[in-house]
Design a protein around this motif. Sequence first.
Motif, short mmCIF file in Angstrom:
data_model
loop_
_atom_site.label_atom_id
_atom_site.label_comp_id
_atom_site.label_asym_id
_atom_site.label_seq_id
_atom_site.Cartn_x
_atom_site.Cartn_y
_atom_site.Cartn_z
N PHE A 39 0.24 7.08 -9.53
CA PHE A 39 -0.12 5.85 -8.84
C PHE A 39 1.13 5.03 -8.53
CE2 PHE A 39 -1.33 1.39 -8.62
CZ PHE A 39 -2.35 1.44 -7.68
N PHE A 86 -1.64 -5.44 0.25
CA PHE A 86 -2.50 -4.80 -0.75
C PHE A 86 -2.43 -5.50 -2.10
CE2 PHE A 86 -2.81 -1.79 -4.29
CZ PHE A 86 -4.11 -1.33 -4.13
N MET A 87 -1.21 -5.75 -2.58
CA MET A 87 -1.04 -6.37 -3.90
C MET A 87 -1.55 -7.81 -3.91
SD MET A 87 0.08 -4.03 -5.91
CE MET A 87 0.80 -4.77 -7.39
N ARG A 147 -5.49 -7.26 -3.84
CA ARG A 147 -6.15 -6.61 -4.97
C ARG A 147 -5.75 -7.21 -6.31
NH1 ARG A 147 -10.55 -5.02 -4.44
NH2 ARG A 147 -10.39 -6.58 -2.84
N VAL A 148 -4.49 -7.61 -6.44
CA VAL A 148 -4.03 -8.07 -7.75
C VAL A 148 -4.15 -9.58 -7.87
CG1 VAL A 148 -2.07 -8.18 -9.31
CG2 VAL A 148 -2.49 -6.11 -7.99
N LEU A 182 2.39 3.90 -4.88
CA LEU A 182 2.52 2.49 -4.54
C LEU A 182 3.94 2.19 -4.02
CD1 LEU A 182 0.79 -0.09 -4.71
CD2 LEU A 182 1.77 -0.51 -6.97
N LYS A 214 -11.00 1.98 -9.25
CA LYS A 214 -9.99 2.50 -10.18
C LYS A 214 -8.58 2.17 -9.68
CE LYS A 214 -8.75 6.33 -13.07
NZ LYS A 214 -8.87 7.70 -13.50
N ILE A 215 -8.42 2.29 -8.37
CA ILE A 215 -7.12 1.95 -7.78
C ILE A 215 -6.80 0.48 -8.02
CG2 ILE A 215 -5.94 1.62 -5.56
CD1 ILE A 215 -7.27 4.22 -4.63
N THR A 216 -7.82 -0.35 -7.84
CA THR A 216 -7.62 -1.78 -8.08
C THR A 216 -7.23 -2.04 -9.54
OG1 THR A 216 -9.23 -2.30 -6.39
CG2 THR A 216 -8.71 -4.05 -7.95
N GLN A 217 -7.93 -1.34 -10.43
CA GLN A 217 -7.59 -1.45 -11.86
C GLN A 217 -6.14 -1.12 -12.10
OE1 GLN A 217 -9.01 -2.10 -14.85
NE2 GLN A 217 -10.73 -3.04 -13.75
N ALA A 218 -5.74 0.03 -11.53
CA ALA A 218 -4.38 0.52 -11.77
C ALA A 218 -3.34 -0.44 -11.20
CB ALA A 218 -4.21 1.91 -11.14
N ALA A 219 -3.68 -1.04 -10.06
CA ALA A 219 -2.72 -1.93 -9.40
C ALA A 219 -2.37 -3.14 -10.26
CB ALA A 219 -3.26 -2.39 -8.05
N PHE A 259 -2.06 9.84 -14.38
CA PHE A 259 -2.60 9.09 -13.27
C PHE A 259 -1.71 7.91 -12.90
CE2 PHE A 259 -5.07 5.37 -11.91
CZ PHE A 259 -5.65 5.85 -10.75
N MET A 260 -1.30 7.15 -13.91
CA MET A 260 -0.48 5.97 -13.66
C MET A 260 0.86 6.37 -13.05
SD MET A 260 -2.27 3.40 -14.27
CE MET A 260 -1.06 2.11 -14.07
N LEU A 295 -5.05 1.28 0.92
CA LEU A 295 -6.07 1.80 0.02
C LEU A 295 -6.34 3.28 0.32
CD1 LEU A 295 -7.71 0.64 -2.24
CD2 LEU A 295 -9.43 -0.09 -0.60
N PHE A 324 -11.97 3.40 -5.41
CA PHE A 324 -11.30 2.15 -5.01
C PHE A 324 -11.18 1.18 -6.18
CE2 PHE A 324 -12.38 2.23 -0.17
CZ PHE A 324 -11.48 3.26 -0.01
#
Lengths: 298, 171
Positions: free
Chosen positions: B114, B129-130, B133-134, B118, A34-39, B110-111, B161, A32
């Motif tokens: 991802f 989510f954004m 989280r962001v 997304l 890591k996902i947050t990092q990527a986001a 990975f990116m 998630l 999770f």
Amino acid sequence: MKEKNLYDSWLDHSLSEEERESLQNDEQFLVFEKITQAAQYFRSPELDVSSSYDRLLSDLESKNKITSWRTYAASIAAILMIGFLTYTTVFSEQPSNYSSQIGEKLAIELPLKSRVQLNAGASLSYDKTIWKKSREVTLQGEAFFDVTPGASFKVTTTDAIIVVTGTKFNVAQHEDYLTVACYEGSIAVQIGNMSYSLEKGQQITLINSKLEHENVAIPNPSWINNKSYFKSTPLTFILDELARQYELDLETDSVDKSVIFTGSFTHENLDTALQSISIPLKLSYTIEGTKVRLVKEN
Amino acid sequence: MSKSLFKNVCDKVVFERLYTQHAKNLHNFLYYKFGESINPEDKVQDAYIKLWEKCKDVTIEKAKSFLFTVANNKTLNVIKHNKVVLKYNQNPVKNYTNETPEFLLEESEFMHRFKAALEGLPEGQRIAFMMNRVEGKRHKEIADILGISRKAVEKRIYTALAKLREQIKEL
């Protein structure tokens, strides 16, 4: 179950330090994180609220323009048409024309001792033959008039007709930009089908079709003393004036020209003038010969 | 105190306050929902222009949902449901220069996955989510912005998630 609660707190940004510690070895938590990092890489571009609000205001102003502008344009066109027809049928002599070059100011003596000073890049014409009956001039650009008392004196510009008897006043007419200021006596300004009267020390501006009344405290327009002064004016008009005062080739691609500027610049030194404009607006400039480049400072 | 003084939003002070309060959230909402190609800032401006035109009919309490609805509809009018494309920003960082080439390769793979995952999320989930989280917004805040319940926000974030984890797991 306990873990589910921890995740809920984590997702609501209310996880305590100890709770975070306890999750540190949890494999799912690491995923999770890591996902947050990527986001973070997909964050929305930042909206600059204050500058976008300024842009919105100028958009709103130009929207108002559409309706009022058409009526102005129609009436101006009609006036010009009638004027032109009368003129061509009745009079055959050409009017006298004066124009000032870029960076040049011109003083003109009109018949019967009225005086006009033309700011840079302006032109003025009038008809000598009928001067005794009607004192009428047509103006494009900026000029300061000192009119001797007598029959009515009329100045026609794109956006307005100014009628006075004897007084001092300044008129600047550029595209989408009109200011009329009265320095002595009183004057009547007709814009479209509205009429305004100005007393000593009053000024009217019409920028992008937005009309504003202001007071002026100084005895002469600032440009007479080789300075251009602007109050809450979009940058584009300031740059236009700069290009009339100095022979230059202006490049401003990245600059938002709708930002509002209050201040003045000198007509005597380009470097100083550019500083007066660029510093408050956080711009930087380069000069190469006549080429001047304004860019946004980072 | 000033709140009760103004019934509608025709006052410039009220209008400006509404701008500082909501413009950024609206902008980001549009960005996360539709992606970068629609130029979210223009849509924000359009919505506020509309609000100003209709200022007599809109109360301050209704202004926010008015703005979101108008911006949303205007955007929907423009796009014929394009695929959402989010922009990959190079900047928010960590300096990778010391990593091994293998690591870099894995990371970019990975990116890539991802991003696809997304973009593939349902709009509502992606927005929540954004924002969470962001932008670090709390559930309650997001619920207020989107005009949905707190529970619904939690659910959206959690589902998003879980889906993202599912789709990147194979690596």
